[in-house]
Design an enzyme around this catalytic site. Structure first.
Site, short mmCIF file in Angstrom:
data_model
loop_
_atom_site.label_atom_id
_atom_site.label_comp_id
_atom_site.label_asym_id
_atom_site.label_seq_id
_atom_site.Cartn_x
_atom_site.Cartn_y
_atom_site.Cartn_z
NE ARG A 10 -3.12 0.03 3.11
CZ ARG A 10 -3.41 0.33 4.39
NH1 ARG A 10 -3.08 -0.50 5.36
NH2 ARG A 10 -3.99 1.48 4.68
CB SER A 12 -0.64 4.17 4.11
OG SER A 12 -0.02 3.00 4.65
CE LYS A 86 -3.84 -2.62 12.53
NZ LYS A 86 -4.94 -2.22 11.63
CG ASP A 87 -4.90 -4.15 7.91
OD1 ASP A 87 -5.75 -3.94 8.79
OD2 ASP A 87 -3.99 -3.34 7.64
CB THR A 131 -11.90 4.75 17.13
OG1 THR A 131 -11.28 3.55 16.68
CG2 THR A 131 -13.27 4.41 17.72
CB ALA A 132 -12.35 3.81 11.61
CB SER A 133 -10.87 0.14 15.57
OG SER A 133 -10.85 -1.09 16.26
CG LEU A 134 -17.34 -3.04 15.92
CD1 LEU A 134 -18.27 -1.85 16.08
CD2 LEU A 134 -17.99 -4.09 15.02
NE ARG A 135 -8.55 -4.18 18.33
CZ ARG A 135 -7.72 -3.34 18.94
NH1 ARG A 135 -7.66 -3.32 20.26
NH2 ARG A 135 -6.95 -2.53 18.25
NE ARG A 136 -7.03 0.73 17.95
CZ ARG A 136 -6.28 1.03 16.91
NH1 ARG A 136 -6.80 1.77 15.93
NH2 ARG A 136 -5.03 0.63 16.83
NE ARG A 153 -11.12 3.90 7.51
CZ ARG A 153 -10.84 3.61 6.25
NH1 ARG A 153 -11.70 3.92 5.29
NH2 ARG A 153 -9.71 3.02 5.93
NE ARG A 159 -6.32 6.94 12.29
CZ ARG A 159 -6.46 5.64 12.53
NH1 ARG A 159 -6.56 5.21 13.77
NH2 ARG A 159 -6.50 4.77 11.55
CB CYS A 246 -13.56 -5.09 9.54
SG CYS A 246 -11.81 -5.01 9.07
#
Length: 319
Positions: A10, A12, A86-87, A131-136, A153, A159, A246
């Site tokens: 990627r 990024s 993790k992705d 946050t965009a993380s459902l876990r966090r 995001r 951020r 996700c």
């Protein structure tokens, strides 16, 4: 002259930083003075990178950061692809294999505020968490149900700007990414695993190759870290057992101490009101990621059984 062996990644800043670690590691391991001609970097914009206005779960979940890289490999445009593990979905596309895992960075999450490092307990009442993380989200709300969570995001710079502008009061970033980018926040303390157990395989970088590419596999051997491979195999085994994506608030973390593999996993409701957590230690007589994966699957199944109908309702609601 060795190569060329193109490396897909990627574009990024973090993905490129991780890929340069791989590129320089390959060059050093094989006595290559000029890494770029031998191991050129092929930067690709993924579907996940293009989606910035909504949570990834609304667009298809896991795989959004890997599809374009997978296609480049299968088309013969790249010999390697570098991924944040993790992705990566638990099942790779047919024709690709995970050939190498780098030594893992600190997998914890850092809570950032405009005033520096923070803790969930220190945030003011009703603080705005981006946050965009459902876990966090679920983990934070489990500790602080008063928090106001909004979608945030973007890369680290984006951020941080949101924090400075006051759009949000706090946000989480993976400590591993901050450290690999050389940012000072990487030295800040991570949130306790009691509150924020990491995403499965967080902090680990993996490299995929085409199945049967013996030359590529041989080149990667000096970079491979077996202890990390074993730990993340166990964590990803939990994902297999719980159908993780996700769309599912799941976390897992494994530590290998000699032959003892200690694995902790948890599942949560998206609003944080319920949390199911379990820890177990397995003896691995052989340093085998395959056995670690089976241990992770077994623990995930036990957690699922213990959670019963309530956990099944959560998994079904977000699947």
């Amino acid at each position: 002259m060795l190569g060329p062996f193109p490396i897909a990644t990627r574009t990024s800043p973090l993905a490129l930083a991780q890929t340069r670690i791989v590129q320089s590691g390959l060059a050093d391991a094989h006595g290559v003075e000029d890494a770029e001609p031998a191991f050129p970097i092929l930067g690709l914009v993924t579907t996940g990178d293009q989606i910035t206005d909504r949570a990834l779960l609304e667009a298809g979940g896991k795989g959004l950061f890997t599809r374009e890289l997978d296609r480049a490999q299968l088309a013969g445009e790249a010999r390697f692809a570098v991924h944040s593990m993790k992705d990566v979905p638990t099942r790779l596309p047919e024709g690709l294999v995970l050939a190498c895992v780098l030594p893992r960075e600190d997998p914890s999450d850092v809570l950032l505020t405009a005033n520096g490092a923070g803790t969930l307990e220190s945030l003011p009442e009703g603080a705005r968490l981006g946050t965009a993380s459902l876990r966090r989200q679920a983990q934070a709300l489990h500790v602080r149900p008063d928090l106001q969570v909004s979608l945030l995001r973007g890369n680290v710079g984006t951020r941080m700007e949101k924090l400075k502008s006051g759009a949000v009061d706090a946000t989480f970033l993976a400590k591993a990414g901050l450290r690999r980018l050389g940012r000072p926040e990487g030295a800040w303390p991570g949130v306790s695993f009691d509150h924020l157990l990491p995403a499965p395989a967080q902090g680990a970088v993996g490299i995929t190759i085409r199945e049967g590419d013996a030359e590529a596999a041989r080149l990667l051997e000096p970079l491979h870290d077996l202890a990390t491979a074993i730990a993340i195999a166990a964590e990803r085994g939990v994902l297999e057992a719980l159908d993780g994506s996700c769309r599912t608030p799941l976390a897992a973390h494994a530590v290998l101490d000699g032959a003892n593999l200690t694995l902790t996993c948890e599942a949560l409701s998206p609003d944080g009101s319920r949390r199911w957590r379990m820890t177990d230690t397995t003896i691995l007589p052989d340093a085998d990621p395959g056995a670690a994966r089976l241990a992770g699957i077994a623990l995930g199944k036990r957690l699922r059984a213990e959670g019963g109908a309530a956990l099944e309702a959560v998994l079904g609601a977000v699947s």
